[in-house]
Scaffold this active site. Structure first.
Site, PDB file in Angstrom:
ATOM      1  N   CYS A   3      49.830 -67.715 -44.271  1.00  0.00           N
ATOM      2  CA  CYS A   3      49.259 -68.435 -43.125  1.00  0.00           C
ATOM      3  C   CYS A   3      50.292 -68.637 -42.018  1.00  0.00           C
ATOM      4  CB  CYS A   3      48.702 -69.785 -43.577  1.00  0.00           C
ATOM      5  SG  CYS A   3      49.901 -70.822 -44.448  1.00  0.00           S
ATOM      6  N   GLU A  15      45.281 -77.404 -44.882  1.00  0.00           N
ATOM      7  CA  GLU A  15      46.305 -76.482 -44.379  1.00  0.00           C
ATOM      8  C   GLU A  15      45.617 -75.146 -44.239  1.00  0.00           C
ATOM      9  OE1 GLU A  15      48.531 -73.722 -43.862  1.00  0.00           O
ATOM     10  OE2 GLU A  15      49.439 -73.982 -45.830  1.00  0.00           O
TER      11      GLU A  15
END
Length: 486
Positions: A286, A252
């Site tokens: 993110c 990720e």
């Protein structure tokens, strides 16, 4: 009395609290520069010892009744609730999280992840298969053995527990390497929670360390699965190293997520939604709303209102309840953010608000009319910056949103939901949020990105977690030995 205690001071957690072979280091509050604690540092030697221990402990853990594993996960979730205040304070001081973001990670994040994982322990884990032979044929999901979890600084509790908890629930052992800058809230807290919850010794090892320690986890031949959250650059390096071992990696990574704003929205609400997506945790997420693609008919008003909104936000030490935006984690990251802002202005963007800093406190920034050549358009910022790019048609909006190597999260603000769904079909993204901002996560939903944002939905929900942390094994059973022509 402190739940975390002081036994961990200067130590790592591996079969209890022991001295790490890498010595010690201090963790520092980014808001004040205060030295908060001394933590142990792990090296490749510690990784090797921890893996040997984890392999021994994992066999009995995998064979234990699922109810025992579930009970420990439920207890861990309850402990996160009971000790949320203390863990929250460490998150606020050590990672610079605001009170709201800390609470989201602990009571609304870690606890729920543990409870969701507890249910995973009893989930159906196989299927009957048809066979043309006189035998029983079925598949089942078996633990992989040892899972390596490498977690970042920006949401150190949430981004570790979403891999750690399901991996344990499914019968694996875990070696966790937290970012050394957040070794207490992202490391010690897990060791103490699961120690108190009754997790048998050897199943969880917490090894704060530098990149060499992470590389040792990735390279170890007996750690077949790696769950990594971090930068795309580091993710690529991990994927390359893991490929030599034919390992599974769950990545990720970074994002440059688009927030598309059409001209039919309630503008004041849209600005509030967009500000949250970009300024929460000082933009160090993110999934942050990194590019605001706004219909040209409202782009000037959106820019003006966003600038006014940004100017009102309180920036400071997150131990102050009035603070809305905390510090950048360190000078390296602050300078990277500032370089993107200044270079984007030099490329032709309008600085509508912010663009300055005091220490590690970066003012919420608004960039208007950002050219497509500006770094604020095509790079991940990871700071409290709103780059605004006007579009003149939905076709152009779709092209702009898709014009990135990343594909983590997408948000579309509009009164026409059907239009938004059609638009989303044209933009590669691991998640789509209509009439919300890009920063969204829930324990029971699959999460992950595409392109440079990762290799798909790897965490969350029964199916994704089973695929992530188990192997599929085919089993056949005959009642009698068969006759073969040999």
């Amino acid at each position: 009395m402190s739940f975390l205690g002081h036994e961990w001071d200067g130590r790592i957690f591996s079969d209890g609290w022991n001295t790490g072979s890498g010595g010690t280091r201090t963790t520092v509050a980014p808001a004040t520069g205060e030295v908060l604690a001394t933590v142990g540092v792990a090296t490749a030697d510690d990784v090797a010892k921890a893996t040997d221990s984890a392999l021994r402990a994992q066999r009995d853990w995998a064979a234990s009744p699922f109810g025992e594993r579930a009970a420990i996960l439920r207890r861990a979730g309850q402990l996160f609730v009971e000790h949320a205040d203390e863990i929250n304070e460490w998150l606020m001081r050590e990672s610079g999280a605001t009170a709201g973001f800390a609470t989201f990670q602990v009571a609304a994040g870690a606890a729920e992840e543990c409870w969701e994982a507890a249910a995973l322990a009893s989930a159906s884990y196989g299927e009957m298969l048809r066979t043309n032979q006189d035998r029983l044929s079925f598949s089942r999901q078996v633990p992989v053995g040892v899972v390596g979890v490498i977690a970042p600084f920006n949401a150190p509790v949430l981004l570790a527990v979403r891999a750690l908890a399901p991996a344990l629930a499914l019968g694996n052992a875990v070696i966790l390497k937290p970012d050394p800058r957040t070794s207490v809230c992202g490391g010690v807290a897990f060791a103490r929670i699961f120690e108190e919850a009754g997790l048998p010794t050897g199943l969880l090892h917490v090894l704060p360390g530098d990149a060499a320690a992470g590389a040792a986890i990735v390279d170890h031949p007996r750690i077949p699965v790696i769950a990594f959250t971090g930068s795309t650059r580091a993710g690529r390096a991990i994927a390359r190293a893991a490929a030599d071992r034919l390992k599974r990696v769950h990545l990720e990574l970074g994002g440059n997520s688009a927030l598309i704003v059409t001209d039919d929205v309630d503008l004041d609400k849209a600005v509030s939604v967009g500000a949250f997506g970009s300024y929460n945790n000082a933009g160090q997420i993110c999934m942050a709303s990194s590019r605001h693609l706004v219909d040209a008919r409202i782009a000037d008003d959106y820019t003006r209102l966003m600038a006014e909104h940004a100017a009102r936000l309180t920036v400071g030490d997150t131990m102050d309840p009035a603070t809305m935006v905390g510090p950048i984690i360190d000078t390296h990251q602050r300078d990277a953010v500032h370089a993107i802002v200044t270079n984007s202005v030099a490329a032709g963007a309008t600085l509508a608000e912010g663009g300055t800093y005091d220490g590690l406190f970066y003012r919420p920034t608004v960039l208007g009319n950002v050219p497509l050549t500006a770094p604020a358009y095509h790079q991940e910022i990871f700071g409290p910056v709103v780059p605004i790019v006007p579009f003149h048609s939905l076709d152009e909006a779709a092209d702009l949103a898709a014009e990135t190597e990343y594909g983590l999260s997408l948000a579309i603000l509009t009164r026409d939901v059907t239009k938004a769904l059609r638009l989303a079909d044209r933009i590669p993204s691991g998640a789509v949020h209509i009439n919300d901002q890009t920063v969204n996560d829930e324990p029971n939903t699959p999460f992950g990105g595409v392109g440079d944002s990762g290799n798909g939905s790897r965490h969350g929900g029964t199916r994704a977690n089973l695929e992530a942390f188990t192997e599929t094994q085919w089993v056949t059973v005959r009642g009698e030995l068969p006759d073969y022509p040999f």
